[in-house]
Structures are given as C-alpha cells and as structure tokens.
Scaffold this motif. Structure first.
Motif, PDB file in Angstrom:
ATOM      1  N   PHE A  13     -45.498 -14.612  68.160  1.00 28.54           N
ATOM      2  CA  PHE A  13     -44.089 -14.245  68.157  1.00 28.54           C
ATOM      3  C   PHE A  13     -43.337 -14.945  69.290  1.00 28.54           C
ATOM      4  O   PHE A  13     -43.837 -15.051  70.400  1.00 28.54           O
ATOM      5  CB  PHE A  13     -43.927 -12.731  68.302  1.00 28.54           C
ATOM      6  N   ARG A  51     -36.354 -11.643  62.048  1.00 32.95           N
ATOM      7  CA  ARG A  51     -37.585 -12.414  62.144  1.00 32.95           C
ATOM      8  C   ARG A  51     -37.563 -13.590  61.190  1.00 32.95           C
ATOM      9  O   ARG A  51     -37.742 -13.437  59.995  1.00 32.95           O
ATOM     10  CB  ARG A  51     -38.795 -11.517  61.863  1.00 32.95           C
ATOM     11  N   VAL A  62     -43.282 -16.638  64.489  1.00 34.85           N
ATOM     12  CA  VAL A  62     -42.355 -15.619  64.011  1.00 34.85           C
ATOM     13  C   VAL A  62     -41.244 -15.520  65.048  1.00 34.85           C
ATOM     14  O   VAL A  62     -41.478 -15.110  66.185  1.00 34.85           O
ATOM     15  CB  VAL A  62     -43.056 -14.266  63.817  1.00 34.85           C
ATOM     16  N   VAL A  64     -37.940 -14.182  66.722  1.00 32.04           N
ATOM     17  CA  VAL A  64     -37.168 -12.950  66.824  1.00 32.04           C
ATOM     18  C   VAL A  64     -35.820 -13.267  67.456  1.00 32.04           C
ATOM     19  O   VAL A  64     -35.735 -13.587  68.646  1.00 32.04           O
ATOM     20  CB  VAL A  64     -37.915 -11.889  67.657  1.00 32.04           C
ATOM     21  N   GLY A  87     -37.926  -6.746  71.980  1.00 35.26           N
ATOM     22  CA  GLY A  87     -38.409  -7.960  71.337  1.00 35.26           C
ATOM     23  C   GLY A  87     -39.038  -8.905  72.333  1.00 35.26           C
ATOM     24  O   GLY A  87     -40.058  -9.552  72.060  1.00 35.26           O
ATOM     25  N   ASP A 203     -38.653 -12.431  57.546  1.00 34.67           N
ATOM     26  CA  ASP A 203     -39.185 -11.093  57.321  1.00 34.67           C
ATOM     27  C   ASP A 203     -38.071 -10.090  57.584  1.00 34.67           C
ATOM     28  O   ASP A 203     -38.009  -9.454  58.626  1.00 34.67           O
ATOM     29  CB  ASP A 203     -40.384 -10.843  58.238  1.00 34.67           C
TER      30      ASP A 203
END
Length: 317
Positions: A13, A51, A62, A64, A87, A203
């Motif tokens: 992430f 995302r 991914v 954020v 996050g 997502d």
C-alpha cells in the motif's frame, strides 16, 4: 492467490498525504492510468480514501488517495483528517505531496489567501510527521515552468526538517517525473502475492464511485456559487433485465437557498449534472445507465451516520 502470482511478486500500500488541492487525486489517476478519484478546482474534493491499483514490473501498488490534511473544524473535517492519517499509518510507503508553486507563492507578497492556507496545512503535516518519527517521500508537484534554482532551494529547506528520506520533483498533470516516482514506490513494496487481479484498477464500491462522479459534476458546474455544503448519496443501484443499470441518487444541501442553485433555471443545471454523470458512468460500467437525481434540503446532513458509513469515515473521530 491470483493467477498473476509468481515467486518474485511484490504488493503493498502507498498513501498520499498533503494539504487539500496538492494534486493527490490527479497523481493517483496518473499512476493508475485511469480515473479512480475525482478532480475539481475545489479544495477538499476527496472525502474518503480511494484505492487505485497500479502495476510496475512485478510490483502491484494499492494507492490510497487520502483526504487533504488541514485544521479540522467540523465533524466532517475531523473524520476526513482522521481518515488521512489512518491511511498513512497502515501504508508500506508514504508520499507527502506539496504544491510547489503555491508554497513558493505563499512566501511572497503575491501569494493568495489560498496559498498561505496551503502552506499552513503543509506545516501541520510536517509537525505531525516529526512527532511520529516517520520518514516519508517528498514529492514537489506542479513544477511546470518553475525555475530550477527555486525548486532546489525549496526542496533543501523542506529536506532540512528531517522528515523526508528523499525528494522527487513531478508534475501529476503532465506526467513529468512521475515514472521515476512510480519505480521508487514499486521497489518499496514488500514481497508477496498480488492483492487484486491484474486488470483491476480500483477498489471502490460502485455505489460510492457513482456518487463521487455526480459530486464532481456538481462542483464543476456550480463551484462559484456553492460552498462545501453538499453531499451525494446513491440510494438505489439496480441491475435491469435488459443489462442496463438504474441508479437513484440524492443531493443534500444545507439551506433552502442552495437548492435553486443546483436545480438551475427550469432545472437546466441539474439536467447538465445528470447528463455528464450518466455519460461517464455509461463508459465506466460499459452499459446503458438510467440516472435519477433528487435534491433535498437537510441542515444536518453532516451529522448523518449513514453518509459517513457510505464513505468509510469514522463518525466519532
């Protein structure tokens, strides 16, 4: 496990933090190669972490896109800022994005109130990073047309705060420098199987994304007249037998005087908003979309737990 898993894959992430309007949404859209976050000229556009999913070599990232970090005053503000820091805490890599042009302007006599506010919000982020002891990547955005010596001095001054491990100079709008940053983020991902199928670029629940697309069109059309006093909720999402989608949405405003602004003369403004949102949703869903939008006045919409839940925000932050 996915079909794309190999012994050498990486996945993790990346969180993008920064003051409102630093360009986080534009950068996420650029890195993913598609639109996963709405972008308007209004600050604080992103209200919840979006995302996006980007691939670089054997690494899946991914991304954020957190809400802008600023000094919170209202409940919604506090929830957005808490979401942004949440996050960052959970990410494998964190990028602090700063609007270089605005930051430089804030130090001179020509700087606007928005420039100064952005610089103050940046200082808030730096202070919090110092307190956390977390080192992050600095990305100076919107460098187009800026003198190199000016950018170098700015990067040196910011680097001296001790919260950055490295710095990248980029333009999320044109893509300048973005590939280098993307490669660096890919190297920061831990080894492991990919988290999503290779062809997935986001997502985000479709009901939420549909609401965000309509909210973007709303602010594109009435950004001059309407302050941050509106929200869009997808109240129904139905797959029809003929393959089309029927979507019902409600736009909430705080005052009676704001409703006519969104409706426009003879309902023309709302018709334009609905048409533009429907066109984009049709492309996104790759099927016909029937979109129905109503406008309601609710002075307390910012106190609605249901709306906070829709966007994944903590009502009690």
């Amino acid at each position: 496990m996915t079909d794309t898993e190999t012994p050498n894959t990486r996945a993790g992430f990346v969180a993008f933090i920064g003051a409102p309007n630093a360009g986080k949404s534009t950068l996420v859209n650029r890195l993913t190669g598609t639109k996963v976050s709405i972008v308007t000229q209004k600050i604080q556009t992103t209200r919840f972490p979006v995302r996006g999913i980007a691939i670089e070599g054997d690494a899946q990232m991914v991304l954020v896109d957190t809400p802008g970090i600023f000094s919170p005053r209202r409940r919604l503000d506090r929830a957005m800022v808490a979401s942004a820091w949440g996050g960052a805490e959970e990410a494998d890599a964190v990028v602090h994005l700063i609007d270089a042009r605005s930051h430089i302007a804030s130090e001179g006599t020509s700087g606007t109130a928005a420039d100064r506010r952005s610089a103050e919000d940046t200082e808030t982020v730096i202070a919090a990073l110092k307190q956390s002891g977390k080192q992050v990547i600095l990305a100076l955005n919107k460098i187009d047309g800026m003198r190199r010596d000016t950018l170098l001095k700015l990067s040196q001054d910011l680097f001296a705060t001790g919260v950055y491990g490295e710095v990248y100079m980029i333009s999320a709008e044109t893509g300048d420098g973005v590939d280098d940053l993307k490669q660096r983020l890919a190297r920061a991902m831990p080894e492991g199987p990919w988290l999503y199928p290779e062809d997935q670029s986001a997502d985000v629940p479709m009901r939420v994304l549909a609401a965000e697309i309509t909210r973007e069109k709303l602010y594109l059309r009435v950004h001059e007249e309407l302050p941050y006093a509106a929200a869009v909720e997808t109240t129904a999402f139905e797959d029809k037998p003929d393959g089309s989608a029927r979507i019902e949405q409600t736009v909430y405003v705080e005052r009676d005087s704001q409703r006519p602004i969104i409706l426009g003369k003879g309902g023309q403004t709302l018709k334009w908003i609905g048409q533009k949102a429907r066109e984009e949703l049709t492309v996104l869903l790759d099927r016909p979309v029937h979109l129905f939008i109503t406008v309601k006045v609710d002075p307390r919409w910012q106190e609605s737990r249901a709306l906070y839940a829709q966007f994944g925000l903590d009502y009690d932050a």
